[in-house]
Design an enzyme around this catalytic site. Structure first.
Site, PDB file in Angstrom:
ATOM      1  N   GLY A  18      41.196  47.163  47.640  1.00  0.00           N
ATOM      2  CA  GLY A  18      40.650  48.321  46.920  1.00  0.00           C
ATOM      3  C   GLY A  18      39.187  48.103  46.537  1.00  0.00           C
ATOM      4  O   GLY A  18      38.565  47.094  46.894  1.00  0.00           O
ATOM      5  N   PHE A  19      38.678  49.037  45.795  1.00  0.00           N
ATOM      6  CA  PHE A  19      37.273  49.030  45.356  1.00  0.00           C
ATOM      7  C   PHE A  19      36.936  47.745  44.583  1.00  0.00           C
ATOM      8  O   PHE A  19      36.083  46.954  45.002  1.00  0.00           O
ATOM      9  CB  PHE A  19      37.055  50.308  44.532  1.00  0.00           C
ATOM     10  CG  PHE A  19      35.871  50.313  43.627  1.00  0.00           C
ATOM     11  CD1 PHE A  19      34.615  49.959  44.103  1.00  0.00           C
ATOM     12  CD2 PHE A  19      35.993  50.717  42.301  1.00  0.00           C
ATOM     13  CE1 PHE A  19      33.506  49.986  43.256  1.00  0.00           C
ATOM     14  CE2 PHE A  19      34.901  50.756  41.464  1.00  0.00           C
ATOM     15  CZ  PHE A  19      33.655  50.376  41.931  1.00  0.00           C
ATOM     16  N   ASP A  39      48.068  43.751  49.488  1.00  0.00           N
ATOM     17  CA  ASP A  39      47.791  45.180  49.278  1.00  0.00           C
ATOM     18  C   ASP A  39      48.693  45.997  50.198  1.00  0.00           C
ATOM     19  O   ASP A  39      48.955  45.585  51.326  1.00  0.00           O
ATOM     20  CB  ASP A  39      46.306  45.451  49.613  1.00  0.00           C
ATOM     21  CG  ASP A  39      45.792  46.720  48.944  1.00  0.00           C
ATOM     22  OD1 ASP A  39      46.333  47.798  49.245  1.00  0.00           O
ATOM     23  OD2 ASP A  39      44.868  46.623  48.127  1.00  0.00           O
ATOM     24  N   ASN A  40      49.182  47.144  49.712  1.00  0.00           N
ATOM     25  CA  ASN A  40      49.981  48.010  50.591  1.00  0.00           C
ATOM     26  C   ASN A  40      49.120  49.104  51.231  1.00  0.00           C
ATOM     27  O   ASN A  40      49.636  49.986  51.902  1.00  0.00           O
ATOM     28  CB  ASN A  40      51.164  48.629  49.827  1.00  0.00           C
ATOM     29  CG  ASN A  40      50.721  49.651  48.797  1.00  0.00           C
ATOM     30  OD1 ASN A  40      49.530  49.791  48.525  1.00  0.00           O
ATOM     31  ND2 ASN A  40      51.678  50.364  48.213  1.00  0.00           N
ATOM     32  N   LYS A  97      56.125  52.582  38.771  1.00  0.00           N
ATOM     33  CA  LYS A  97      56.794  51.407  39.352  1.00  0.00           C
ATOM     34  C   LYS A  97      55.767  50.318  39.687  1.00  0.00           C
ATOM     35  O   LYS A  97      56.015  49.130  39.454  1.00  0.00           O
ATOM     36  CB  LYS A  97      57.521  51.796  40.646  1.00  0.00           C
ATOM     37  CG  LYS A  97      58.836  52.494  40.436  1.00  0.00           C
ATOM     38  CD  LYS A  97      59.473  52.700  41.801  1.00  0.00           C
ATOM     39  CE  LYS A  97      60.803  53.384  41.723  1.00  0.00           C
ATOM     40  NZ  LYS A  97      61.323  53.715  43.063  1.00  0.00           N
ATOM     41  N   GLY A 108      56.677  37.051  37.076  1.00  0.00           N
ATOM     42  CA  GLY A 108      57.748  36.152  37.522  1.00  0.00           C
ATOM     43  C   GLY A 108      57.181  35.071  38.439  1.00  0.00           C
ATOM     44  O   GLY A 108      57.539  33.888  38.330  1.00  0.00           O
ATOM     45  N   TYR A 151      50.287  56.688  34.647  1.00  0.00           N
ATOM     46  CA  TYR A 151      49.250  55.640  34.693  1.00  0.00           C
ATOM     47  C   TYR A 151      49.082  54.992  33.323  1.00  0.00           C
ATOM     48  O   TYR A 151      49.197  53.772  33.179  1.00  0.00           O
ATOM     49  CB  TYR A 151      47.942  56.276  35.158  1.00  0.00           C
ATOM     50  CG  TYR A 151      46.810  55.287  35.352  1.00  0.00           C
ATOM     51  CD1 TYR A 151      46.775  54.428  36.436  1.00  0.00           C
ATOM     52  CD2 TYR A 151      45.750  55.231  34.445  1.00  0.00           C
ATOM     53  CE1 TYR A 151      45.731  53.528  36.618  1.00  0.00           C
ATOM     54  CE2 TYR A 151      44.702  54.345  34.622  1.00  0.00           C
ATOM     55  CZ  TYR A 151      44.688  53.489  35.710  1.00  0.00           C
ATOM     56  OH  TYR A 151      43.651  52.608  35.879  1.00  0.00           O
ATOM     57  N   THR A 181      34.345  52.358  36.052  1.00  0.00           N
ATOM     58  CA  THR A 181      33.470  51.505  36.856  1.00  0.00           C
ATOM     59  C   THR A 181      33.157  52.213  38.165  1.00  0.00           C
ATOM     60  O   THR A 181      33.997  52.951  38.691  1.00  0.00           O
ATOM     61  CB  THR A 181      34.159  50.154  37.113  1.00  0.00           C
ATOM     62  OG1 THR A 181      34.501  49.582  35.853  1.00  0.00           O
ATOM     63  CG2 THR A 181      33.251  49.198  37.846  1.00  0.00           C
TER      64      THR A 181
END
Ligand SMILES: NC(=O)c1ccc[n+]([C@@H]2O[C@H](COP(=O)([O-])OP(=O)(O)OC[C@H]3O[C@@H](n4cnc5c(N)ncnc54)[C@H](O)[C@@H]3O)[C@@H](O)[C@H]2O)c1
Length: 318
Positions: A18-19, A39-40, A97, A108, A151, A181
């Site tokens: 991501g960014f 990352d997905n 989720k 974990g 969120y 940002t």
């Protein structure tokens, strides 16, 4: 400080395509660490990390943090989560989720590895704040059932989990509350105010102004922010946070639009629309804790950061 073979760490960055994650990875690799990027690619992009594939200290795993992950690392930065409202509202259940189950899975993992773990939390935990500027001890004013709640509440629950793992299990945690940002590699269509204004200005389209433009925001340039992440991760074990990381200089949205129009030389005009639900009127960090514990404060001025960001966005217009 540059790492050598002995001092090099192996670091997991979730949301690394991501960014912000991709910039964090650039910095970690520059100082000599090894990075596992998970990352997905929901909002991340392969182009953000394509310059890294020839680096033998970089590894990419396509993986959803909602599922357990077994890797061997020395530190974890947990950034995985869509950050812009249009992306996180696209599939709100998945957003919650990602924040909550993602945090459980990464905590974990950190527990198993006995390693420290950083959480990218957000100024959205303050909701529409009654305290201004926001200090870390303010508990916030958040709607639990609104369209932004997936969120805001997801991130709040993730913070709870981080502090319970810290208190109950002695895990070393580092929680940063990130304020707005911007910078190169932001998604050009993510609907956030800086990218929106720049793209509209570069196309000479009307600039969408929600409300009368008098609501204020503070904007932190991505290099400053990532420096704050690294400093927080390097603090003593008792510094868990949360620590506000953002730029306290406040601008109205109208001022931002006018600056972008000026810097792009655009012919755009302002197009006023009603304010969306739960859009906060003011958002400004108090960064006294970051100054004190991290010796950190932002250095890049809005004009300079915007100039660099506008250069990046020009490629998406032609
Ligand atoms: N940019 C900001 O202004 C800002 C402000 C506050 C908080 N944050 C937080 O910082 C982090 C990074 O934000 P960003 O601006 O780089 O956003 P981004 O959308 O560019 O990056 C998020 C990354 O997470 C990945 N991701 C999303 N869901 C995932 C999942 N289930 N499994 C694995 N990867 C997943 C996305 O594909 C993407 O690469 C986020 O946690 C965000 O909430 C950002």
């Amino acid at each position: 400080m540059a790492r050598n073979y002995q001092s090099r760490k192996r670091i997991l960055v979730t949301g690394g395509a991501g960014f912000l994650g991709s910039h964090l990875i650039d910095r970690l690799l520059e100082r000599g660490d090894e990075v596992v990027c998970v990352d997905n690619l929901f909002t991340g992009a392969k182009r953000n990390i394509e310059h890294l594939h020839s680096n033998p200290r970089f590894e990419f795993m396509r993986h959803d943090v909602c599922f357990p992950l077994y890797v061997e690392v020395d530190e974890i930065y947990n950034l995985a989560c869509p950050a812009s409202p249009i992306h996180y509202q696209h599939d709100p259940v998945q957003t919650t989720k990602t924040s909550v189950i993602g945090a459980i899975n990464m905590l974990g993992l950190a527990k198993r590895l006995k390693c420290k773990i950083f959480q990218a939390s957000t100024s959205e935990v303050y909701g529409d704040p009654h305290v201004h500027p926001q200090t870390e001890d303010y508990w916030g004013n958040v709607n639990p059932i609104g369209i932004r709640s997936c969120y805001d509440e997801g991130k709040r629950c993730a913070e709870t989990l981080f502090f319970d793992y810290h208190r109950q299990l002695g895990l070393e945690v580092k929680v940063a509350r990130i304020f707005n940002t911007y910078g190169p590699r932001m998604h050009p269509a993510d609907g956030r105010v800086v990218s929106n204004f720049i793209m509209q200005a570069l196309r000479d389209e009307p600039i969408t102004m929600y409300g009368d433009g008098s609501q204020t925001r503070s904007f932190c340039y991505r290099d400053d922010l990532v420096e704050g992440f690294l400093r927080l991760m390097d603090t003593a074990p008792d510094v868990a946070g949360p620590v506000n990381i953002g730029n306290p200089n406040e601008f109205t949205i109208r001022e931002l639009a006018e600056l972008v129009i000026g810097l792009t030389g655009s012919r755009s005009t302002l197009d006023y629309r009603p304010l969306p639900q739960d859009d906060p009127m003011q958002r400004q960090p108090n960064i006294a804790v970051a100054r004190d514990k991290l010796g950190w404060e932002p250095k890049v001025q809005l004009r300079e950061g915007l100039e660099r960001t506008i250069e990046y966005f020009r490629d998406f217009v032609n």
